[in-house]
Write a protein that holds these residues in place. Structure first.
Motif, PDB file in Angstrom:
ATOM      1  N   VAL A 173       0.837  -1.197   0.000  1.00 45.88           N
ATOM      2  CA  VAL A 173       0.000   0.000   0.000  1.00 45.88           C
ATOM      3  C   VAL A 173       0.875   1.252   0.000  1.00 45.88           C
ATOM      4  O   VAL A 173       1.714   1.425   0.895  1.00 45.88           O
ATOM      5  N   ALA A 174       0.662   2.130  -0.968  1.00 47.68           N
ATOM      6  CA  ALA A 174       1.340   3.420  -1.011  1.00 47.68           C
ATOM      7  C   ALA A 174       0.413   4.490  -0.451  1.00 47.68           C
ATOM      8  O   ALA A 174      -0.754   4.603  -0.872  1.00 47.68           O
ATOM      9  N   VAL A 175       0.925   5.277   0.495  1.00 43.91           N
ATOM     10  CA  VAL A 175       0.158   6.350   1.131  1.00 43.91           C
ATOM     11  C   VAL A 175       1.053   7.583   1.216  1.00 43.91           C
ATOM     12  O   VAL A 175       2.283   7.484   1.144  1.00 43.91           O
ATOM     13  N   PRO A 176       0.464   8.782   1.368  1.00 41.92           N
ATOM     14  CA  PRO A 176       1.288   9.991   1.460  1.00 41.92           C
ATOM     15  C   PRO A 176       2.261   9.915   2.641  1.00 41.92           C
ATOM     16  O   PRO A 176       1.943   9.356   3.688  1.00 41.92           O
ATOM     17  N   ASP A 177       3.471  10.465   2.457  1.00 38.90           N
ATOM     18  CA  ASP A 177       4.448  10.496   3.538  1.00 38.90           C
ATOM     19  C   ASP A 177       3.824  11.070   4.805  1.00 38.90           C
ATOM     20  O   ASP A 177       3.035  12.031   4.750  1.00 38.90           O
ATOM     21  N   GLY A 178       4.166  10.483   5.947  1.00 35.69           N
ATOM     22  CA  GLY A 178       3.598  10.921   7.217  1.00 35.69           C
ATOM     23  C   GLY A 178       2.353  10.156   7.605  1.00 35.69           C
ATOM     24  O   GLY A 178       1.812  10.331   8.691  1.00 35.69           O
ATOM     25  N   THR A 179       1.886   9.288   6.698  1.00 40.74           N
ATOM     26  CA  THR A 179       0.717   8.440   6.935  1.00 40.74           C
ATOM     27  C   THR A 179       1.187   6.985   6.946  1.00 40.74           C
ATOM     28  O   THR A 179       2.130   6.631   6.245  1.00 40.74           O
ATOM     29  N   GLN A 180       0.543   6.158   7.750  1.00 44.49           N
ATOM     30  CA  GLN A 180       0.910   4.743   7.824  1.00 44.49           C
ATOM     31  C   GLN A 180      -0.204   3.861   7.250  1.00 44.49           C
ATOM     32  O   GLN A 180      -1.380   4.239   7.260  1.00 44.49           O
ATOM     33  N   ALA A 181       0.202   2.684   6.775  1.00 45.63           N
ATOM     34  CA  ALA A 181      -0.745   1.666   6.317  1.00 45.63           C
ATOM     35  C   ALA A 181      -0.511   0.403   7.132  1.00 45.63           C
ATOM     36  O   ALA A 181       0.592  -0.141   7.146  1.00 45.63           O
ATOM     37  N   ILE A 182      -1.555  -0.052   7.822  1.00 44.23           N
ATOM     38  CA  ILE A 182      -1.498  -1.223   8.699  1.00 44.23           C
ATOM     39  C   ILE A 182      -2.282  -2.359   8.047  1.00 44.23           C
ATOM     40  O   ILE A 182      -3.396  -2.156   7.557  1.00 44.23           O
ATOM     41  N   SER A 183      -1.709  -3.562   8.050  1.00 42.17           N
ATOM     42  CA  SER A 183      -2.435  -4.713   7.548  1.00 42.17           C
ATOM     43  C   SER A 183      -2.058  -5.939   8.375  1.00 42.17           C
ATOM     44  O   SER A 183      -1.468  -5.818   9.447  1.00 42.17           O
ATOM     45  N   ASN A 184      -2.387  -7.119   7.868  1.00 41.48           N
ATOM     46  CA  ASN A 184      -2.141  -8.366   8.595  1.00 41.48           C
ATOM     47  C   ASN A 184      -0.703  -8.829   8.450  1.00 41.48           C
ATOM     48  O   ASN A 184       0.001  -8.443   7.530  1.00 41.48           O
ATOM     49  N   GLY A 185      -0.286  -9.699   9.356  1.00 38.05           N
ATOM     50  CA  GLY A 185       0.975 -10.407   9.205  1.00 38.05           C
ATOM     51  C   GLY A 185       2.195  -9.600   9.578  1.00 38.05           C
ATOM     52  O   GLY A 185       2.186  -8.807  10.518  1.00 38.05           O
ATOM     53  N   THR A 186       3.266  -9.797   8.811  1.00 42.22           N
ATOM     54  CA  THR A 186       4.544  -9.161   9.106  1.00 42.22           C
ATOM     55  C   THR A 186       4.828  -8.059   8.088  1.00 42.22           C
ATOM     56  O   THR A 186       4.495  -8.174   6.902  1.00 42.22           O
ATOM     57  N   LEU A 187       5.456  -6.983   8.557  1.00 42.95           N
ATOM     58  CA  LEU A 187       5.862  -5.899   7.673  1.00 42.95           C
ATOM     59  C   LEU A 187       7.192  -6.298   7.036  1.00 42.95           C
ATOM     60  O   LEU A 187       8.224  -6.374   7.703  1.00 42.95           O
ATOM     61  N   GLN A 188       7.161  -6.530   5.726  1.00 41.20           N
ATOM     62  CA  GLN A 188       8.352  -6.982   5.022  1.00 41.20           C
ATOM     63  C   GLN A 188       9.315  -5.846   4.730  1.00 41.20           C
ATOM     64  O   GLN A 188      10.540  -6.002   4.822  1.00 41.20           O
ATOM     65  N   SER A 189       8.769  -4.685   4.384  1.00 43.55           N
ATOM     66  CA  SER A 189       9.607  -3.534   4.062  1.00 43.55           C
ATOM     67  C   SER A 189       8.738  -2.296   3.927  1.00 43.55           C
ATOM     68  O   SER A 189       7.512  -2.387   3.820  1.00 43.55           O
ATOM     69  N   GLN A 190       9.407  -1.138   3.927  1.00 44.04           N
ATOM     70  CA  GLN A 190       8.739   0.112   3.591  1.00 44.04           C
ATOM     71  C   GLN A 190       9.774   1.024   2.944  1.00 44.04           C
ATOM     72  O   GLN A 190      10.960   0.975   3.260  1.00 44.04           O
ATOM     73  N   SER A 191       9.313   1.847   2.001  1.00 45.72           N
ATOM     74  CA  SER A 191      10.212   2.744   1.293  1.00 45.72           C
ATOM     75  C   SER A 191       9.452   3.988   0.865  1.00 45.72           C
ATOM     76  O   SER A 191       8.227   3.950   0.686  1.00 45.72           O
ATOM     77  N   SER A 192      10.174   5.106   0.719  1.00 44.43           N
ATOM     78  CA  SER A 192       9.560   6.376   0.342  1.00 44.43           C
ATOM     79  C   SER A 192      10.120   6.867  -0.979  1.00 44.43           C
ATOM     80  O   SER A 192      11.312   6.699  -1.277  1.00 44.43           O
ATOM     81  N   ARG A 193       9.224   7.483  -1.769  1.00 42.02           N
ATOM     82  CA  ARG A 193       9.633   8.047  -3.048  1.00 42.02           C
ATOM     83  C   ARG A 193       8.608   9.066  -3.503  1.00 42.02           C
ATOM     84  O   ARG A 193       7.401   8.779  -3.506  1.00 42.02           O
ATOM     85  N   ALA A 194       9.090  10.259  -3.831  1.00 42.08           N
ATOM     86  CA  ALA A 194       8.269  11.320  -4.424  1.00 42.08           C
ATOM     87  C   ALA A 194       7.023  11.627  -3.593  1.00 42.08           C
ATOM     88  O   ALA A 194       5.927  11.817  -4.130  1.00 42.08           O
ATOM     89  N   GLY A 195       7.197  11.666  -2.269  1.00 42.07           N
ATOM     90  CA  GLY A 195       6.093  12.054  -1.404  1.00 42.07           C
ATOM     91  C   GLY A 195       5.181  10.934  -0.975  1.00 42.07           C
ATOM     92  O   GLY A 195       4.184  11.177  -0.278  1.00 42.07           O
ATOM     93  N   TRP A 196       5.500   9.707  -1.358  1.00 42.20           N
ATOM     94  CA  TRP A 196       4.664   8.559  -1.005  1.00 42.20           C
ATOM     95  C   TRP A 196       5.514   7.510  -0.290  1.00 42.20           C
ATOM     96  O   TRP A 196       6.681   7.300  -0.629  1.00 42.20           O
ATOM     97  N   THR A 197       4.922   6.849   0.681  1.00 39.21           N
ATOM     98  CA  THR A 197       5.574   5.744   1.382  1.00 39.21           C
ATOM     99  C   THR A 197       4.804   4.470   1.108  1.00 39.21           C
ATOM    100  O   THR A 197       3.577   4.439   1.245  1.00 39.21           O
ATOM    101  N   ARG A 198       5.529   3.428   0.728  1.00 37.82           N
ATOM    102  CA  ARG A 198       4.883   2.148   0.428  1.00 37.82           C
ATOM    103  C   ARG A 198       5.209   1.143   1.534  1.00 37.82           C
ATOM    104  O   ARG A 198       6.368   0.951   1.902  1.00 37.82           O
ATOM    105  N   TYR A 199       4.153   0.511   2.063  1.00 38.46           N
ATOM    106  CA  TYR A 199       4.264  -0.511   3.109  1.00 38.46           C
ATOM    107  C   TYR A 199       3.935  -1.866   2.503  1.00 38.46           C
ATOM    108  O   TYR A 199       2.908  -2.017   1.821  1.00 38.46           O
ATOM    109  N   ASN A 200       4.791  -2.841   2.749  1.00 39.33           N
ATOM    110  CA  ASN A 200       4.604  -4.182   2.199  1.00 39.33           C
ATOM    111  C   ASN A 200       4.392  -5.192   3.323  1.00 39.33           C
ATOM    112  O   ASN A 200       5.310  -5.469   4.095  1.00 39.33           O
ATOM    113  N   TRP A 201       3.160  -5.726   3.411  1.00 33.84           N
ATOM    114  CA  TRP A 201       2.780  -6.669   4.441  1.00 33.84           C
ATOM    115  C   TRP A 201       2.592  -8.064   3.844  1.00 33.84           C
ATOM    116  O   TRP A 201       2.156  -8.205   2.698  1.00 33.84           O
TER     117      TRP A 201
END
Length: 495
Positions: free
Chosen positions: A180-208
């Motif tokens: 899930v990509a969301v604006p920087d400063g915002t978090q995305a929560i889902s099930n399981g384990t957080l594999q990684s997160q990265s930011s680019r061009a004002g967006w942060t992507r969370y990989n669950w």
């Protein structure tokens, strides 16, 4: 849970002539699995083994866009099949080829692949889509919860339609990757384990990632501004908890409760066996809901659950579901007692552990609280009907049935049943009949009469009912009673 009118979907049927099976024409998959409570939920003709969801969400506008890739196996020769979904679809591909698609019914996406799928054939199904989930209503409601800083998908028995296309029934469980990509400063929560997160061009992507089989209604997504805590259980499992930054006066009580998740998981392992997943936690967004939900590995809690102060009882309830309801899921929605009766009973065991009322005292009080003419006794926990699926009787009378079992077979066999059942069906599905057969096998005791009395009779069991004779005069109210009931708001409450 809302009262709603369920209109059965069309049931696929065909009459095959007396010719070899290989000569039969491929048929469309059914638009529902045939669950009598929700006939048009789920679909026939295929099984999903994995969901890969790649999403982008803008909290300010509630705009969601995504690409869902499903790994599916045809269970019949398949000319067409359905997915349950409610957002706008722009493209569908099956096995790499563009597929025709249309919509029907309240939430059916009908897909016709370029080439029919053969029974046993594995295929990828790619769906591109977008929409504003909070503005989409199906049968007069939405399961997408809008918050001041984002949105949340958490509801039962349906939540997936508003954020990903699926085979939406607990009998088709799968693993998940949710990115899930969301604006920087915002978090995305889902099930399981957080594999990684990265930011680019004002967006942060969370990989669950959720590795264990998971029912569609147990998949969750929460986007907003959260305070996130991390830790580990005594056995080394990662613990991730999240709290909305604007919980206000509920913040302290919510943290004092949910931060005990690791401890309470270890405590429940004494009764239910090894925790069945590779992560645990919980989250509390700023919603105006009045229920909690056992979303797999990361239960959802409402701020209202902590309105009167800390509430470990509701945390115990939702964590107990990780064994009873999540790892072992129901075969049909009428089997909800296996989920809720045992989750409620876990609260009674916690009360007993804390010296705030034994399970027997709570059973006595629950029994005495409802006179024989109370409509409470008209609900049969073993088959309550869709309108009463989350009625207080499923919880409290359901827990009384568990206590009656305990007194009938004795503590040794009872706790063996309690721990053995989740292991017996780990990662799968089971129904009430399966549980009764298992309990009889472990205890060596005929139990049909006991369960018929407590689960299938629309009347108050007599004072000397099979299995247990609960007090018919009003005993002193156990100290834990109010908090246990606060953790459950019947019909629209704790799942």
């Amino acid at each position: 849970m809302r009262h709603r009118l369920i209109v059965p979907g069309a049931v696929a049927a065909s009459l095959l002539l007396a010719v070899p099976a290989s000569a039969a024409e491929p048929a469309p998959g059914a638009p529902g699995v045939g669950d009598p409570y929700y006939p048009d939920y789920g679909n026939g003709g295929y099984d999903v083994s994995h969901y890969d969801l790649r999403l982008k969400y803008q909290p300010k506008s509630d705009a969601l866009e995504g690409t869902a890739t499903l790994l599916a196996t045809a269970t019949q020769d398949l000319s067409r099949f359905n997915l349950d979904f409610a957002l706008d679809v722009s493209e569908v591909r099956v096995a790499g080829k563009k597929a025709k698609f249309t919509t029907s019914g309240a939430h059916e996406l009908e897909i016709t692949p370029a080439k029919p799928l053969a029974k046993g054939e594995q295929a990828t199904v790619v769906v591109r889509y977008r929409g504003t989930p909070s503005k989409v209503e199906v049968n007069g409601f939405t399961s997408w919860l809008r918050t001041p800083d984002g949105g949340v998908a958490a509801n039962e028995p349906e939540a997936a339609w508003w954020w990903f296309p699926s085979n939406d029934h607990p009998t088709d469980k799968a693993s998940y990757d949710v990115s899930v990509a969301v604006p920087d400063g915002t978090q995305a929560i889902s099930n399981g384990t957080l594999q990684s997160q990265s930011s680019r061009a004002g967006w942060t992507r969370y990989n669950w990632r959720s590795r264990a089989p998971q029912a569609t209604y147990l998949a969750t997504l929460a986007v907003g501004k959260f305070d996130i805590t991390r830790g580990k259980t005594d056995s080394g499992l990662p613990v991730i908890n999240a709290y909305s930054k604007d919980l206000g006066e509920h913040t302290g009580a919510a943290r004092a409760s949910v931060e005990r998740t690791a401890e309470l998981t270890g405590w429940l392992e004494k009764y239910f066996g090894k925790y069945p997943f590779d992560a645990v936690g919980g989250y509390v967004p700023n919603t105006d809901t009045t229920y909690a939900l056992e979303t797999q590995t990361r239960p959802f809690y409402s701020p209202d659950d902590f309105a009167d102060g800390s509430n470990t009882s509701v945390v115990v309830h939702e964590l107990a579901h990780q064994w009873y309801g999540d790892s072992v899921s129901l075969k049909g929605w009428k089997d909800i007692w296996i989920n809720e009766g045992f989750a409620r009973y876990s609260q009674w065991l916690w009360s007993e552990d804390q010296g705030e009322g034994t399970a027997r005292e709570l059973a006595d009080y629950a029994y005495a609280s409802h006179p024989a003419d109370d409509a409470f006794w008209k609900v049969e926990p073993g088959d309550p009907g869709a309108a009463n699926q989350f009625h207080s009787a499923v919880y409290d009378r359901g827990a009384m049935a568990v206590q009656a079992l305990r007194e009938k077979v004795g503590d040794k066999d009872f706790f063996a049943i309690l721990k053995g059942w989740p292991k017996q069906h780990a990662g799968g599905n089971a129904n009430v009949g399966d549980f009764i057969a298992y309990a009889e096998k472990v205890s060596g005791t005929p139990l049909d009469s006991l369960f018929d009395t407590w689960l299938y009779q629309a009347s108050k069991p007599g004072a000397s009912a099979a299995g247990a004779a609960f007090a018919d005069s009003a005993p002193k109210r156990p100290r834990s009673w109010k908090q246990i009931q606060t953790a459950d708001h019947p019909v629209t409450g704790s799942r």
